[in-house]
Design a protein around this motif. Structure first.
Motif, PDB file in Angstrom:
ATOM      1  N   ASN A   1      20.940   2.961   1.165  1.00 21.88           N
ATOM      2  CA  ASN A   1      20.919   3.742   0.296  1.00 21.88           C
ATOM      3  C   ASN A   1      19.914   3.555  -0.744  1.00 21.88           C
ATOM      4  O   ASN A   1      19.682   4.155  -1.700  1.00 21.88           O
ATOM      5  N   CYS A   2      18.780   2.835  -0.143  1.00 22.10           N
ATOM      6  CA  CYS A   2      17.571   2.304  -1.050  1.00 22.10           C
ATOM      7  C   CYS A   2      16.862   3.806  -1.500  1.00 22.10           C
ATOM      8  O   CYS A   2      16.897   4.469  -0.732  1.00 22.10           O
ATOM      9  N   THR A   3      16.498   3.863  -2.869  1.00 17.59           N
ATOM     10  CA  THR A   3      15.892   5.068  -3.557  1.00 17.59           C
ATOM     11  C   THR A   3      14.519   4.897  -3.451  1.00 17.59           C
ATOM     12  O   THR A   3      13.889   5.628  -4.087  1.00 17.59           O
ATOM     13  N   HIS A   4      14.090   3.514  -3.338  1.00 21.11           N
ATOM     14  CA  HIS A   4      12.605   3.336  -3.256  1.00 21.11           C
ATOM     15  C   HIS A   4      11.786   3.131  -4.565  1.00 21.11           C
ATOM     16  O   HIS A   4      10.822   3.889  -4.884  1.00 21.11           O
ATOM     17  N   ARG A   5      12.743   2.930  -5.665  1.00 20.98           N
ATOM     18  CA  ARG A   5      12.193   2.763  -6.936  1.00 20.98           C
ATOM     19  C   ARG A   5      12.119   1.395  -7.502  1.00 20.98           C
ATOM     20  O   ARG A   5      11.136   0.842  -7.788  1.00 20.98           O
ATOM     21  N   GLN A   6      13.168   0.569  -7.497  1.00 20.22           N
ATOM     22  CA  GLN A   6      13.081  -0.915  -7.826  1.00 20.22           C
ATOM     23  C   GLN A   6      14.051  -1.680  -7.117  1.00 20.22           C
ATOM     24  O   GLN A   6      14.223  -2.931  -7.487  1.00 20.22           O
ATOM     25  N   GLU A   7      14.674  -1.169  -6.080  1.00 20.73           N
ATOM     26  CA  GLU A   7      15.605  -2.112  -5.302  1.00 20.73           C
ATOM     27  C   GLU A   7      15.015  -3.429  -4.635  1.00 20.73           C
ATOM     28  O   GLU A   7      13.877  -3.137  -4.271  1.00 20.73           O
TER      29      GLU A   7
END
Length: 310
Positions: free
Chosen positions: A266-272
């Motif tokens: 469920n990575c949103t590709h912002r800061q994970e």
């Protein structure tokens, strides 16, 4: 009787019937598309059933299921949508590097929406006769970027006809949406392709470097060689709608490819941590402009609005 919606003036719809007549039609006040909150329940390109009355006008009584469509957030009603056109074989986004400027955020929002609704898109870079120096270098960068991602690109000078024959061949026997900002040359292109149509063209505001609207309604225009062009009013902003956060990356093909290697599903590709997309942006495998466009769509959803400059 069945027919095809070929023109939408806001209150009336022109329906071309199966026997070749053009019937002016209206919709009843309670007519709504299933599960779509739209400012225009019927769109150019829709296949419909009409009830013709004695006066020769008609009511639209049924819309057939759409195979696809291009949709955006309505300008003044943030929770409603505006369907630009339906049942398309392809869309061509007319882009100008300058005179007026088309931003990459606008391009990417259009492309993401087309991906979401399975509409193939080609980018047409118009007014190439005006680009020199930095403008020409930027044009080359954009063509390389979008071609690498997988979007076909071509150049055009509607004024002197360069690239027009190639465009004409790609339009033959297809239903094509022509879209883009006001002032990018859509009406000039259509006048060149169909000389008898005589669409009004407008000048660019030199102060704002923006086009002024000349097309005021959507219309499907028949091509001499076969097929249709759908001409629509120039779009100032392109607010996305009906996209869930988890889906947005799916509509950016290069982001979606790298996302398969992210640590979290469920990575949103912002800061994970362990985000393969962020690593790809850092290494320039994904362009910063495309990543910025991706973030802007997520931000729109969080703020439940869109900004006109897009």
């Amino acid at each position: 009787m069945k027919g095809l919606v070929i023109k939408n003036t806001g209150s009336w719809y022109t329906v071309r019937t199966v026997d070749g007549r053009n019937i002016e039609s209206k919709i009843k006040g309670n007519f709504r598309l299933k599960e779509i909150r739209s400012t225009n329940p019927v769109s150019v390109g829709d296949r419909v059933t009409i009830d013709i009355n004695q006066e020769g006008t008609a009511f639209i009584t049924h819309i057939e299921d759409r195979k696809n469509y291009i949709i955006r957030r309505a300008s003044n009603l943030s929770k409603q949508s505006h369907v630009i056109a339906a049942n398309l074989d392809q869309a061509m986004l007319i882009v100008t590097v300058n005179y007026p400027i088309t931003t990459t955020i606008f391009i990417d929002r259009f492309l993401a929406t087309a991906e979401a609704y399975q509409v193939p898109v080609k980018l047409i870079f118009n007014k190439i006769d005006r680009y020199h120096g930095d403008d020409k270098a930027y044009l080359d960068v954009l063509i390389k970027l979008y071609t690498t991602i997988g979007y076909p690109c071509s150049t055009l000078c509607a004024r002197d006809g360069r690239g027009l024959d190639e465009l004409r061949a790609e339009l033959k026997d297809k239903i094509t949406l022509l879209s883009g900002h006001s002032g990018v040359g859509k009406s000039t292109i259509i006048n060149k392709l169909i000389p008898d149509v005589n669409l009004r063209t407008g000048d660019i505001s030199e102060y704002h470097n923006k086009g002024m609207h000349t097309t005021t309604f959507s219309e499907m225009i028949e091509l001499p060689e076969g097929g249709y062009i759908i001409d629509t009013p120039g779009i100032k902003g392109f607010g996305t709608i009906e996209m869930e956060d988890a889906e947005v990356s799916h509509y950016f093909p290069e982001i979606f490819r790298f996302s398969e290697d992210c640590r979290f599903n469920n990575c949103t590709h912002r800061q994970e941590p362990g985000c393969a997309v962020l690593k790809a942006v850092d290494k320039h495998y994904i362009s910063e402009s495309r990543y910025k466009s991706y973030l802007s769509i997520l931000q729109d959803r969080e703020e439940n609005k869109y900004r006109e400059e897009y």
